[in-house]
Design a protein around this motif. Structure first.
Motif, PDB file in Angstrom:
ATOM      1  N   LYS A  34       0.839  -1.209   0.000  1.00  0.00           N
ATOM      2  CA  LYS A  34       0.000   0.000   0.000  1.00  0.00           C
ATOM      3  C   LYS A  34       0.868   1.252   0.000  1.00  0.00           C
ATOM      4  O   LYS A  34       0.517   2.258  -0.624  1.00  0.00           O
ATOM      5  CB  LYS A  34      -0.924  -0.020   1.214  1.00  0.00           C
ATOM      6  CG  LYS A  34      -2.004  -1.087   1.157  1.00  0.00           C
ATOM      7  CD  LYS A  34      -2.865  -1.064   2.414  1.00  0.00           C
ATOM      8  CE  LYS A  34      -3.947  -2.133   2.368  1.00  0.00           C
ATOM      9  NZ  LYS A  34      -4.755  -2.159   3.611  1.00  0.00           N
ATOM     10  N   GLU A  66     -13.317   9.551 -14.797  1.00  0.00           N
ATOM     11  CA  GLU A  66     -14.259   9.361 -13.695  1.00  0.00           C
ATOM     12  C   GLU A  66     -15.155  10.596 -13.642  1.00  0.00           C
ATOM     13  O   GLU A  66     -14.655  11.725 -13.586  1.00  0.00           O
ATOM     14  CB  GLU A  66     -13.514   9.156 -12.368  1.00  0.00           C
ATOM     15  CG  GLU A  66     -12.636   7.911 -12.395  1.00  0.00           C
ATOM     16  CD  GLU A  66     -12.204   7.446 -11.022  1.00  0.00           C
ATOM     17  OE1 GLU A  66     -12.990   7.562 -10.065  1.00  0.00           O
ATOM     18  OE2 GLU A  66     -11.056   6.953 -10.909  1.00  0.00           O
ATOM     19  N   TRP A 101     -17.941   8.786 -10.602  1.00  0.00           N
ATOM     20  CA  TRP A 101     -17.203   9.515  -9.565  1.00  0.00           C
ATOM     21  C   TRP A 101     -17.702   9.145  -8.171  1.00  0.00           C
ATOM     22  O   TRP A 101     -18.893   9.077  -7.920  1.00  0.00           O
ATOM     23  CB  TRP A 101     -17.381  11.013  -9.796  1.00  0.00           C
ATOM     24  CG  TRP A 101     -16.587  11.896  -8.887  1.00  0.00           C
ATOM     25  CD1 TRP A 101     -16.898  12.257  -7.606  1.00  0.00           C
ATOM     26  CD2 TRP A 101     -15.351  12.548  -9.188  1.00  0.00           C
ATOM     27  NE1 TRP A 101     -15.937  13.082  -7.094  1.00  0.00           N
ATOM     28  CE2 TRP A 101     -14.976  13.273  -8.046  1.00  0.00           C
ATOM     29  CE3 TRP A 101     -14.536  12.589 -10.312  1.00  0.00           C
ATOM     30  CZ2 TRP A 101     -13.813  14.049  -7.994  1.00  0.00           C
ATOM     31  CZ3 TRP A 101     -13.373  13.362 -10.267  1.00  0.00           C
ATOM     32  CH2 TRP A 101     -13.028  14.071  -9.122  1.00  0.00           C
ATOM     33  N   HIS A 102     -16.763   8.916  -7.261  1.00  0.00           N
ATOM     34  CA  HIS A 102     -17.137   8.652  -5.871  1.00  0.00           C
ATOM     35  C   HIS A 102     -16.057   9.199  -4.943  1.00  0.00           C
ATOM     36  O   HIS A 102     -15.193   9.977  -5.370  1.00  0.00           O
ATOM     37  CB  HIS A 102     -17.405   7.166  -5.624  1.00  0.00           C
ATOM     38  CG  HIS A 102     -16.242   6.277  -5.923  1.00  0.00           C
ATOM     39  ND1 HIS A 102     -15.247   6.014  -5.017  1.00  0.00           N
ATOM     40  CD2 HIS A 102     -15.915   5.587  -7.040  1.00  0.00           C
ATOM     41  CE1 HIS A 102     -14.355   5.205  -5.546  1.00  0.00           C
ATOM     42  NE2 HIS A 102     -14.735   4.923  -6.777  1.00  0.00           N
ATOM     43  N   SER A 103     -16.098   8.821  -3.691  1.00  0.00           N
ATOM     44  CA  SER A 103     -15.277   9.457  -2.664  1.00  0.00           C
ATOM     45  C   SER A 103     -13.770   9.332  -2.901  1.00  0.00           C
ATOM     46  O   SER A 103     -13.003  10.177  -2.434  1.00  0.00           O
ATOM     47  CB  SER A 103     -15.626   8.884  -1.286  1.00  0.00           C
ATOM     48  OG  SER A 103     -15.452   7.472  -1.279  1.00  0.00           O
ATOM     49  N   GLU A 104     -13.317   8.297  -3.627  1.00  0.00           N
ATOM     50  CA  GLU A 104     -11.882   8.105  -3.840  1.00  0.00           C
ATOM     51  C   GLU A 104     -11.396   8.667  -5.176  1.00  0.00           C
ATOM     52  O   GLU A 104     -10.200   8.604  -5.478  1.00  0.00           O
ATOM     53  CB  GLU A 104     -11.548   6.612  -3.767  1.00  0.00           C
ATOM     54  CG  GLU A 104     -11.813   5.994  -2.392  1.00  0.00           C
ATOM     55  CD  GLU A 104     -11.483   4.516  -2.359  1.00  0.00           C
ATOM     56  OE1 GLU A 104     -11.002   3.993  -3.383  1.00  0.00           O
ATOM     57  OE2 GLU A 104     -11.707   3.890  -1.312  1.00  0.00           O
ATOM     58  N   SER A 105     -12.302   9.217  -5.979  1.00  0.00           N
ATOM     59  CA  SER A 105     -11.930   9.669  -7.318  1.00  0.00           C
ATOM     60  C   SER A 105     -10.922  10.811  -7.293  1.00  0.00           C
ATOM     61  O   SER A 105      -9.993  10.858  -8.107  1.00  0.00           O
ATOM     62  CB  SER A 105     -13.175  10.094  -8.098  1.00  0.00           C
ATOM     63  OG  SER A 105     -14.032   8.995  -8.313  1.00  0.00           O
ATOM     64  N   ASP A 110      -8.639  11.425  -5.071  1.00  0.00           N
ATOM     65  CA  ASP A 110      -7.321  10.887  -4.738  1.00  0.00           C
ATOM     66  C   ASP A 110      -6.672  10.227  -5.950  1.00  0.00           C
ATOM     67  O   ASP A 110      -5.459  10.334  -6.152  1.00  0.00           O
ATOM     68  CB  ASP A 110      -7.433   9.869  -3.596  1.00  0.00           C
ATOM     69  CG  ASP A 110      -7.736  10.525  -2.255  1.00  0.00           C
ATOM     70  OD1 ASP A 110      -7.433  11.728  -2.113  1.00  0.00           O
ATOM     71  OD2 ASP A 110      -8.283   9.840  -1.369  1.00  0.00           O
ATOM     72  N   ARG A 111      -7.471   9.546  -6.773  1.00  0.00           N
ATOM     73  CA  ARG A 111      -6.910   8.903  -7.963  1.00  0.00           C
ATOM     74  C   ARG A 111      -6.442   9.949  -8.979  1.00  0.00           C
ATOM     75  O   ARG A 111      -5.431   9.750  -9.661  1.00  0.00           O
ATOM     76  CB  ARG A 111      -7.920   7.943  -8.587  1.00  0.00           C
ATOM     77  CG  ARG A 111      -7.949   6.600  -7.879  1.00  0.00           C
ATOM     78  CD  ARG A 111      -8.582   5.537  -8.764  1.00  0.00           C
ATOM     79  NE  ARG A 111     -10.020   5.723  -8.834  1.00  0.00           N
ATOM     80  CZ  ARG A 111     -10.878   5.171  -7.991  1.00  0.00           C
ATOM     81  NH1 ARG A 111     -10.429   4.413  -7.007  1.00  0.00           N
ATOM     82  NH2 ARG A 111     -12.158   5.362  -8.105  1.00  0.00           N
ATOM     83  N   ARG A 146      -3.138  11.155  -7.819  1.00  0.00           N
ATOM     84  CA  ARG A 146      -2.079  10.157  -8.017  1.00  0.00           C
ATOM     85  C   ARG A 146      -1.835   9.877  -9.502  1.00  0.00           C
ATOM     86  O   ARG A 146      -1.045   8.993  -9.852  1.00  0.00           O
ATOM     87  CB  ARG A 146      -2.440   8.847  -7.304  1.00  0.00           C
ATOM     88  CG  ARG A 146      -2.496   8.955  -5.790  1.00  0.00           C
ATOM     89  CD  ARG A 146      -2.491   7.573  -5.147  1.00  0.00           C
ATOM     90  NE  ARG A 146      -3.616   6.744  -5.551  1.00  0.00           N
ATOM     91  CZ  ARG A 146      -4.754   6.623  -4.873  1.00  0.00           C
ATOM     92  NH1 ARG A 146      -4.907   7.301  -3.732  1.00  0.00           N
ATOM     93  NH2 ARG A 146      -5.726   5.843  -5.295  1.00  0.00           N
ATOM     94  N   GLY A 190     -19.762  11.445  -4.473  1.00  0.00           N
ATOM     95  CA  GLY A 190     -19.077  11.516  -3.193  1.00  0.00           C
ATOM     96  C   GLY A 190     -19.508  12.681  -2.332  1.00  0.00           C
ATOM     97  O   GLY A 190     -18.873  12.989  -1.322  1.00  0.00           O
TER      98      GLY A 190
END
Length: 310
Positions: free
Chosen positions: A65, A99, A130-134, A136-137, A140, A209
């Motif tokens: 991770k 996304e 699209w959601h809560s982690e999009s 962050d992606r 990155r 999100g």
């Protein structure tokens, strides 16, 4: 790491995404035994198990991770170095990841995809809602483009000025909220105002999100609150339920206009002052000078703004 095979990093990336040797082998067009051997080399290189087997597949170790964000950045940099400085869409086989919030699909894809398929018949799009982690992606560089909702209303925590500085953005189109109710809803016989709006129970769609709409932030400032009977994540299901109940559904106006031909619903204005929000196209600054990325961004922006000017 002398004589390290950098192709192993691609294997590690796919294993992190799939968390399955079988699925990773299929994506990489390799046998399962070949992927297992490469995983053994990765474990030796990083002096860590990297993955533990569970009943549900592979579970990344803390070390794996920890490696994931840096791995994506390194692979993106290598990809940038090897990508041609000029982009010929007719010859490209590039796969883009986008996304986007649910309500943006009907406002974008019907307008840019026909031209994309014409110019670049072998380019493909991997779309995710699209959601809560999009976000962050995007940060990155795992996602090429995001299409999200942001606000211009100073009362909102989702104000456009609060976007991460690592990202660039372009406004695609602005939009406001409307209320949807079924035909013959009893409130249609009443004076339409904030009191009537709050008198009835509501159906809320949480998408992108976003846990709470600007409308609820504004009502909260006035010490008011909607009575939300049910919260869904799908607008189509919400509209079907709205059509068969006395629940009030709030929706982005442009999306509602696209969908109302399929439902027996009446549109009413939101009975309080709200500054229209906006759909923003987002990308990491890392992709600013990427010619293929710029080609896709410009195609989306131009095609959507021809139909929905900002």
């Amino acid at each position: 790491m002398k004589n390290f095979d950098f192709n192993l990093l691609t294997v590690l990336e796919v294993l992190l995404e799939e968390q399955s040797v079988t699925a990773a082998a299929a994506r990489l067009h390799l046998s399962q035994s070949a992927v297992s051997k490469q995983l053994s080399k990765l474990r030796e290189t990083f002096d860590d198990k990297l993955f533990e087997r569970t009943a549900y597949g592979l579970r990344p170790t803390p070390k794996a991770k920890q490696l994931a964000p840096e791995l994506r950045r390194v692979l993106n940099q290598v990809e940038q170095l090897t990508r041609p400085s000029e982009f010929d869409p007719s010859m490209s086989r590039r796969k883009f990841r986008i996304e986007l919030v649910e309500t943006a699909y009907s406002l974008t894809y019907p307008y840019f995809m026909p031209e994309l398929l014409k110019q670049a018949p072998n380019v493909s799009i991997d779309s995710q809602t699209w959601h809560s982690e999009s976000m962050d992606r995007l940060l990155r560089c795992e996602t090429d483009i995001g299409i999200a909702c942001r606000e211009w209303d100073e009362r909102s925590l989702l104000h456009i000025k609060n976007l991460p500085e690592e990202l660039n953005y372009t406004e695609l189109t602005r939009d406001h909220s409307v209320c949807l109710v079924r035909e013959d809803h009893p409130l249609l016989k009443e004076v339409w105002n904030l009191d009537t709006f709050l008198k009835y129970r509501h159906l809320q769609v949480t998408f992108g999100g976003i846990a709470q709409w600007l409308l609820d932030d504004v009502l909260q400032i006035q010490h008011l609150k909607r009575d939300i009977a049910i919260n869904l994540t799908d607008f189509n299901s919400a509209m079907q339920l709205c059509e068969k109940s006395d629940l009030i559904l709030c929706s982005p106006a442009k999306y509602a206009k696209e969908m109302l031909g399929h439902y027996r619903l009446i549109t009413l204005p939101v009975p309080t002052q709200l500054v229209p929000g906006t759909y923003v196209l987002l990308w990491h600054k890392h992709f600013d000078l990427d010619p293929s990325h710029r080609w896709l961004r410009e195609m989306i922006i131009e095609s959507v703004q021809q139909v929905y000017p900002v």
